[in-house]
Design an enzyme around this catalytic site. Structure first.
Site, PDB file in Angstrom:
ATOM      1  N   ASP A  67       0.825  -1.211   0.000  1.00  0.00           N
ATOM      2  CA  ASP A  67       0.000   0.000   0.000  1.00  0.00           C
ATOM      3  C   ASP A  67       0.857   1.257   0.000  1.00  0.00           C
ATOM      4  O   ASP A  67       2.082   1.201   0.159  1.00  0.00           O
ATOM      5  CB  ASP A  67      -0.964  -0.003   1.204  1.00  0.00           C
ATOM      6  CG  ASP A  67      -0.274  -0.391   2.506  1.00  0.00           C
ATOM      7  OD1 ASP A  67       0.953  -0.225   2.610  1.00  0.00           O
ATOM      8  OD2 ASP A  67      -0.969  -0.872   3.419  1.00  0.00           O
ATOM      9  N   ASN A 132      -7.170  -2.811  14.268  1.00  0.00           N
ATOM     10  CA  ASN A 132      -8.569  -3.087  13.887  1.00  0.00           C
ATOM     11  C   ASN A 132      -8.682  -4.292  12.958  1.00  0.00           C
ATOM     12  O   ASN A 132      -9.747  -4.550  12.415  1.00  0.00           O
ATOM     13  CB  ASN A 132      -9.203  -1.848  13.240  1.00  0.00           C
ATOM     14  CG  ASN A 132      -8.525  -1.459  11.926  1.00  0.00           C
ATOM     15  OD1 ASN A 132      -7.604  -2.130  11.467  1.00  0.00           O
ATOM     16  ND2 ASN A 132      -8.990  -0.371  11.327  1.00  0.00           N
ATOM     17  N   HIS A 134      -7.017  -4.705  10.101  1.00  0.00           N
ATOM     18  CA  HIS A 134      -6.745  -4.479   8.672  1.00  0.00           C
ATOM     19  C   HIS A 134      -5.443  -5.158   8.266  1.00  0.00           C
ATOM     20  O   HIS A 134      -4.518  -5.314   9.055  1.00  0.00           O
ATOM     21  CB  HIS A 134      -6.757  -2.986   8.301  1.00  0.00           C
ATOM     22  CG  HIS A 134      -5.581  -2.192   8.755  1.00  0.00           C
ATOM     23  ND1 HIS A 134      -5.621  -0.822   8.913  1.00  0.00           N
ATOM     24  CD2 HIS A 134      -4.317  -2.520   9.086  1.00  0.00           C
ATOM     25  CE1 HIS A 134      -4.447  -0.372   9.303  1.00  0.00           C
ATOM     26  NE2 HIS A 134      -3.637  -1.382   9.413  1.00  0.00           N
ATOM     27  N   GLU A 139      -9.581  -2.052   5.298  1.00  0.00           N
ATOM     28  CA  GLU A 139     -10.152  -1.717   6.592  1.00  0.00           C
ATOM     29  C   GLU A 139     -11.417  -2.544   6.868  1.00  0.00           C
ATOM     30  O   GLU A 139     -12.122  -2.930   5.922  1.00  0.00           O
ATOM     31  CB  GLU A 139     -10.513  -0.225   6.621  1.00  0.00           C
ATOM     32  CG  GLU A 139      -9.330   0.726   6.408  1.00  0.00           C
ATOM     33  CD  GLU A 139      -8.512   0.959   7.675  1.00  0.00           C
ATOM     34  OE1 GLU A 139      -8.281   0.012   8.449  1.00  0.00           O
ATOM     35  OE2 GLU A 139      -8.080   2.109   7.866  1.00  0.00           O
TER      36      GLU A 139
HETATM   37  P1  PGA Z   1       2.377  -1.499  12.557  1.00  0.00           P
HETATM   38  O1  PGA Z   1       1.167  -1.435  11.548  1.00  0.00           O
HETATM   39  O2  PGA Z   1       3.325  -2.510  12.000  1.00  0.00           O
HETATM   40  O3  PGA Z   1       2.948  -0.113  12.517  1.00  0.00           O
HETATM   41  O4  PGA Z   1       1.819  -1.897  13.879  1.00  0.00           O
HETATM   42  C1  PGA Z   1       0.661  -2.611  11.031  1.00  0.00           C
HETATM   43  C2  PGA Z   1      -0.523  -2.299  10.182  1.00  0.00           C
HETATM   44  O5  PGA Z   1      -1.190  -1.272  10.402  1.00  0.00           O
HETATM   45  O6  PGA Z   1      -0.806  -3.088   9.272  1.00  0.00           O
END
Ligand code: PGA
Length: 236
Positions: A67, A132, A134, A139
């Site tokens: 992404d 959450n 995702h 999302e």
């Molecule tokens: P993080 O994010 O590795 O910074 O915890 C993971 C994500 O949001 O997929």
């Protein structure tokens, strides 16, 4: 799902890096699906160390990123993150790197990346997970999840979780992300879970057995080759 429990994030990162290095040595021209955020930082550090020690060769490897933010500043982009944490420190050819362009018209980028996935299959997809649930920027949404590359509006909780990466704290409203279909077509998936905030969605993934668009990571239960690495303390 193959679950590897560790005693620390550093141990998770070491094991994750070992799996990636093993995949690269078995298939030097593989396509790696790459992730950004806190979770992969120590994994990438170990890949760079392996390359610098002469123990890894990325000269035939390719990569595609999960992404990218739409319309962010260069210094806040995932492109910059990847350059700083990995690409500038290993010998992957520049022309083998695919990542959405944060500054280009997003609809054109979606078209370009959809065409990419029509002709390419990810060999090993590295994933983190959001608090959450995702993966990428897919999302939670009770109406459904999109299969191909698409533009995703970011939830308030994701923007808050990622605000610390932005000098002014202002996270863009949208991102371009690989869709759930692109992720699930990867031959193998390596999911690394780091951080206390992931405890609830991790538990749902490990104990629930139920696939729900409200926790996109549960779709990984449908994939035949997923390795999950996480600290044991997050699972109890
Ligand atoms: P993080 O994010 O590795 O910074 O915890 C993971 C994500 O949001 O997929």
């Amino acid at each position: 799902m193959n679950v590897i429990l560790t005693q620390s994030y550093e141990e998770s990162a070491r094991k994750g890096a070992e799996l990636i290095l093993d995949a690269v040595s078995r298939k030097p021209d593989l396509l790696l699906g790459l992730a950004t955020g806190e979770t992969p930082v120590a994994i990438y550090r170990r890949l760079c160390e392996a390359y610098q020690a002469g123990a890894a060769d990325f000269s035939r490897a390719s990569s595609v990123n999960l992404d990218e933010y739409v319309g962010c500043r260069e210094e806040d982009s995932y492109r910059r993150f990847m350059d700083e944490n990995l690409f500038s420190k290993i010998n992957i050819p520049r022309e083998n790197i695919t990542i959405a362009d944060y500054a280009a018209p997003p609809e054109a980028e979606v078209t370009r990346l959809r065409q990419f996935f029509e002709t390419h299959t990810v060999d090993l997809q590295l994933l983190g997970i959001g608090a959450n649930g995702h993966i990428g920027f897919n999302e939670p949404d009770h109406d459904g999840l999109e299969a191909p590359v698409h533009i995703s509006p970011l939830t308030q909780s994701t923007k808050e979780a990622n605000a610390h990466w932005f000098a002014d704290g202002a996270v863009p409203d949208r991102a371009i992300t690989m869709g759930m279909g692109d992720i699930l077509r990867a031959k193998s998936i390596l999911l690394v879970v780091k951080g206390e905030s992931k405890r609830a969605v991790l538990r749902e993934l490990l104990n629930g057995g139920k696939v729900t668009t409200n926790n996109p990571a549960t779709f990984l239960l449908l994939h035949p080759d997923v390795t999950l690495i996480t600290e044991e303390s997050l699972t109890v």
